[in-house]
Design an enzyme around this catalytic site. Sequence first.
Site, PDB file in Angstrom:
ATOM      1  N   ASP A 157       0.848  -1.192   0.000  1.00  0.00           N
ATOM      2  CA  ASP A 157       0.000   0.000   0.000  1.00  0.00           C
ATOM      3  C   ASP A 157       0.887   1.247   0.000  1.00  0.00           C
ATOM      4  O   ASP A 157       1.785   1.351  -0.823  1.00  0.00           O
ATOM      5  CB  ASP A 157      -0.958  -0.064   1.200  1.00  0.00           C
ATOM      6  CG  ASP A 157      -2.020   1.026   1.171  1.00  0.00           C
ATOM      7  OD1 ASP A 157      -2.985   0.878   0.400  1.00  0.00           O
ATOM      8  OD2 ASP A 157      -1.888   2.016   1.906  1.00  0.00           O
TER       9      ASP A 157
ATOM     10  N   HIS B 251      -6.926  -6.531  -1.418  1.00  0.00           N
ATOM     11  CA  HIS B 251      -5.830  -5.651  -1.013  1.00  0.00           C
ATOM     12  C   HIS B 251      -5.046  -6.209   0.173  1.00  0.00           C
ATOM     13  O   HIS B 251      -3.874  -5.899   0.346  1.00  0.00           O
ATOM     14  CB  HIS B 251      -6.400  -4.275  -0.676  1.00  0.00           C
ATOM     15  CG  HIS B 251      -5.375  -3.234  -0.388  1.00  0.00           C
ATOM     16  ND1 HIS B 251      -4.512  -2.750  -1.350  1.00  0.00           N
ATOM     17  CD2 HIS B 251      -5.059  -2.590   0.766  1.00  0.00           C
ATOM     18  CE1 HIS B 251      -3.716  -1.836  -0.811  1.00  0.00           C
ATOM     19  NE2 HIS B 251      -4.013  -1.729   0.476  1.00  0.00           N
TER      20      HIS B 251
END
Length: 343
Positions: A122, A312
């Site tokens: 991220d 994610h």
Amino acid sequence: MAPIPPLDPISDPRASHKTADLNGRKYHYLLAEPQGVDVAVGTIFLIHGWPDISMGWRYQMPYFAALGFRVVAPDLMGFGSTEAPPVPPNSIHLYGFKQASDDIAELARQLGAKSIILGGHDWGGMVVWRCALWHPTLISHVFSVCSPYVPPTETLVTTEQLVKGPMPQFGYQLHLASGEVEKRITSKNDIRQLLSGIYNSAGPNGERVFSPQKGILFENLPLIRPTRLLSTKEMDYYVDQYATNGLHGSFNWYRTREANWKDELELANRKTIDMPSLFIQANRDTVLLPSMAAGMGKFMPQLSRGEVDATHWALWETAQEVNETVKDWLQKCGVLGSSKSSL
């Protein structure tokens, strides 16, 4: 290698909680010493993103330590037990990629590591690519999970321009930067529901708290069930960490686009990442889409690629696959199996 249990967030003999003064700011980091070897193979730094903390690497740290690495995972500025200086009066550049890169380099210096392997997820993925540009002699190998490499640009492209153009799924960044979310999400219960919702949980009828296009859907917060990605003990730790300084510091990362652009103007002619690099795509990530990584190879002559069937939160959902992909890459790079230490 067989699956290794994740770190316990409160007390685990395989890792210790440390603090360091890095360029005038107090950082917290996790340190896992190499296991089963007399001399460490090398040092790996692991950099988290949002909404995460250093403990986000709880599945990776003991795995790499068992391979013989010394493993370091800091809380980024504004996260966890690292300082969260308010902006204003402090400069937003404190939350930029340049500051994070310099702080990583300083921590490596303090730990006596002349060369490190650097991995991120991220925001941490964005940081490690930039750190490879700012400190190329320090970084021997670099990898990112979910976050593709995007080279510095000579012209500022705002988040608003991205949302109106090729990346409408970045609309949530405008909401997080607006100040509304940090003012409304303040109690530990609010934080717990927010984190659970972003960690793939939903309400009884599929209600979601996070929209890539819109941001946080406050009306659904009370409906969100506990996430299955974290144990109750892990979630309690995360909530306590986020409640300590509130959300302002972590949201400052969404306010740095112009500051990063200004910092990186001197990188305009240094867009190529020359060291061995690995990108691991999460095929079900709804924000960092596979299409965004298509052109990376143009700037990365030693790029390797991997992919996992995950959202994610690939570090947790497909921890073993992520770990083995990195291990296989390091073996192909000749890092593992060598008796030479980079400490």
